[in-house]
Enzyme design. Structure first.
Site, PDB file in Angstrom:
ATOM      1  N   GLU A  42      -7.789   7.346   4.213  1.00 34.99           N
ATOM      2  CA  GLU A  42      -7.891   6.429   3.400  1.00 34.99           C
ATOM      3  C   GLU A  42      -9.449   6.405   2.762  1.00 34.99           C
ATOM      4  O   GLU A  42      -9.742   6.240   1.648  1.00 34.99           O
ATOM      5  CB  GLU A  42      -7.603   5.116   3.778  1.00 34.99           C
ATOM      6  CG  GLU A  42      -5.898   4.942   3.801  1.00 34.99           C
ATOM      7  CD  GLU A  42      -5.516   3.640   4.348  1.00 34.99           C
ATOM      8  OE1 GLU A  42      -6.159   2.391   3.700  1.00 34.99           O
ATOM      9  OE2 GLU A  42      -5.187   3.188   5.349  1.00 34.99           O
ATOM     10  N   HIS A  50       2.727  19.798  24.607  1.00 38.58           N
ATOM     11  CA  HIS A  50       3.722  20.280  24.682  1.00 38.58           C
ATOM     12  C   HIS A  50       4.567  20.678  23.576  1.00 38.58           C
ATOM     13  O   HIS A  50       5.752  20.733  23.642  1.00 38.58           O
ATOM     14  CB  HIS A  50       4.885  19.011  25.291  1.00 38.58           C
ATOM     15  CG  HIS A  50       4.252  18.889  27.030  1.00 38.58           C
ATOM     16  ND1 HIS A  50       4.949  19.328  27.792  1.00 38.58           N
ATOM     17  CD2 HIS A  50       3.517  18.000  27.406  1.00 38.58           C
ATOM     18  CE1 HIS A  50       4.291  19.122  29.082  1.00 38.58           C
ATOM     19  NE2 HIS A  50       3.481  18.172  28.629  1.00 38.58           N
ATOM     20  N   LYS A  97       2.155   1.406  -5.109  1.00 36.50           N
ATOM     21  CA  LYS A  97       2.587  -0.055  -5.252  1.00 36.50           C
ATOM     22  C   LYS A  97       2.918  -0.549  -6.549  1.00 36.50           C
ATOM     23  O   LYS A  97       3.789  -1.212  -6.810  1.00 36.50           O
ATOM     24  CB  LYS A  97       1.371  -0.940  -4.522  1.00 36.50           C
ATOM     25  CG  LYS A  97       1.170  -0.479  -3.074  1.00 36.50           C
ATOM     26  CD  LYS A  97       0.360  -1.449  -2.390  1.00 36.50           C
ATOM     27  CE  LYS A  97       0.221  -1.543  -0.983  1.00 36.50           C
ATOM     28  NZ  LYS A  97      -0.692  -2.326   0.060  1.00 36.50           N
TER      29      LYS A  97
HETATM   30  C1  F6R Z   1      -5.808  -0.455   2.378  1.00 33.14           C
HETATM   31  C2  F6R Z   1      -5.330  -0.388   3.719  1.00 33.14           C
HETATM   32  C3  F6R Z   1      -3.748  -0.072   3.502  1.00 33.14           C
HETATM   33  C4  F6R Z   1      -3.211  -1.491   3.716  1.00 33.14           C
HETATM   34  C5  F6R Z   1      -1.478  -1.402   3.603  1.00 33.14           C
HETATM   35  C6  F6R Z   1      -0.948  -2.629   3.881  1.00 33.14           C
HETATM   36  O1  F6R Z   1      -7.259  -0.991   2.829  1.00 33.14           O
HETATM   37  O2  F6R Z   1      -5.956  -0.021   4.763  1.00 33.14           O
HETATM   38  O3  F6R Z   1      -3.244   0.688   4.789  1.00 33.14           O
HETATM   39  O4  F6R Z   1      -3.554  -2.033   4.890  1.00 33.14           O
HETATM   40  O5  F6R Z   1      -1.349  -0.902   2.390  1.00 33.14           O
HETATM   41  O6  F6R Z   1      -1.418  -3.618   3.013  1.00 33.14           O
HETATM   42  P1  F6R Z   1      -1.675  -5.052   3.601  1.00 33.14           P
HETATM   43  O7  F6R Z   1      -2.979  -4.748   4.647  1.00 33.14           O
HETATM   44  O8  F6R Z   1      -2.612  -5.906   2.695  1.00 33.14           O
HETATM   45  O9  F6R Z   1      -0.541  -5.794   3.989  1.00 33.14           O
END
Ligand code: F6R
Length: 343
Positions: A216, A232, A325
């Site tokens: 990320e 393994h 998203k």
């Molecule tokens: C973005 C990040 C992602 C979010 C994931 C879930 O900084 O780390 O891995 O954590 O998309 O979103 P949240 O944490 O808002 O439920």
């Protein structure tokens, strides 16, 4: 607003703030013999770290992380279900929230806003409020230390001294320019590689966290596994193969690692060295398990930041997650559908 490195460097303060926020929330004292943490990505890793901690301290409380749309079938009224979503808008977590609500389970939320906060307020589900304005992955200390503080309040775990040590170790690491230079130089060597992170199984969560942060923050392909399991299967992928010329292996080490694990790590190094671009090690700092694991998380986070700067990437942005998203919202709009059923 801080940049990603600024947030990472604030971990000691965030730990203390998370504990205070949990105290302020005055959560109810539920009866439970099993803990389920529902969350995704950066919001799930706090649960993974809590799992490592419980195991290291020998606490016989079963803890499980659910990164799915549905709750596992064995949750029951003796389970405490914690919903962790920094944004409060993650559809997998919200789906599990709705299911838990239908089933009348014991619930707690950790969030900075979004639907999760609104639903918790409207439906009277207790919640710990995280400060707004972070990237979810930068809020990691909140999701871990909220769980640790709640378990202390529930009389299941008391590691207050080790929390103090953790805050001290992270502060010292942050204020050590030599350490910072060391990590920056390591990032220079590892830049533009595919990165594999391997740790002893006691540090499983730190290995997963590091892989996630490299994805990320640094925008690099990465994977993780643990010793002894990787001996393994995964080790065989390091037989002569041109694909590995772009791979860098990062080993998470502990001066007190299990002697058999130590022998395995050293032998693995011998076997794979020369077949990959490089092998590097990060050593845990501190005495307690909590401090050591958090030191690895901290050092890995800093490394992921410097890998981003070496690769000229913006560590704050996660364009592919945002794009995905947006597509899901347009095609499914799951959050709104759940909300209609819930309220
Ligand atoms: C973005 C990040 C992602 C979010 C994931 C879930 O900084 O780390 O891995 O954590 O998309 O979103 P949240 O944490 O808002 O439920």
């Amino acid at each position: 607003m801080e940049d990603m490195l600024g947030y990472i460097r604030k971990y000691p303060e965030m730990i203390l703030d998370a504990i205070e926020a949990t105290k302020r929330a005055a959560l109810p004292s539920y009866e439970f013999d099993r803990l389920l943490v529902c969350g995704m990505g950066g919001s799930a890793v706090g649960g993974d770290l809590a799992t490592d901690v419980m195991r290291a301290y020998g606490i016989p409380l079963q803890i499980e992380i659910s990164r799915r749309y549905a709750l596992p079938p064995h949750v029951d009224r003796n389970t405490l279900v914690i919903f962790s979503s920094y944004s409060g808008e993650t559809e997998e977590t919200l789906s599990q929230f709705a299911e838990a609500r239908r089933k009348g389970l014991q619930m707690i939320c950790m969030t900075s806003g979004g639907r999760l906060k609104k639903w918790a307020e409207d439906l009277g589900v207790p919640f710990v409020e995280m400060p707004a304005g972070f990237k979810p992955r930068a809020a990691l200390p909140y999701s871990l230390f909220t769980v640790i503080e709640y378990l202390r309040e529930a009389g299941k775990l008391d590691i207050s001294r080790d929390i103090d040590e953790t805050v001290q170790v992270l502060t010292e690491l942050r204020d050590d320019p030599q350490k910072d230079n060391e990590i920056m130089s390591l990032a220079g060597l590892m830049a533009n590689s595919r990165i594999s992170v391997y740790a002893a199984d006691a540090y499983e969560a730190a290995a997963r966290r590091m892989k996630n942060q490299i994805n990320e923050n640094s925008k690099l392909p990465a994977n993780w596994d643990v010793f002894p399991e990787m001996n393994h299967n995964e080790i065989v992928g390091y037989e002569d193969n041109d694909l590995n010329k772009e791979s860098y292996v990062l080993l998470l080490r502990d001066a007190d690692e299990h002697p058999a694990v130590r022998t395995r790590i050293e032998a693995t190094k011998e076997i794979i060295q020369g077949k990959v671009k490089g092998v590097a090690e990060l050593w845990a700092v501190g005495k307690s398990k909590l401090a050591k694991e958090m030191s690895l998380v901290f050092l890995g986070d800093v490394l992921s930041y410097y890998l981003a700067t070496h690769g000229k990437k913006n560590p704050d942005k996660t364009a592919n997650i945002d794009a995905l998203k947006a597509v899901l919202k347009e095609k499914l709009n799951t959050q709104e559908k759940i909300e209609k059923e819930l309220v």
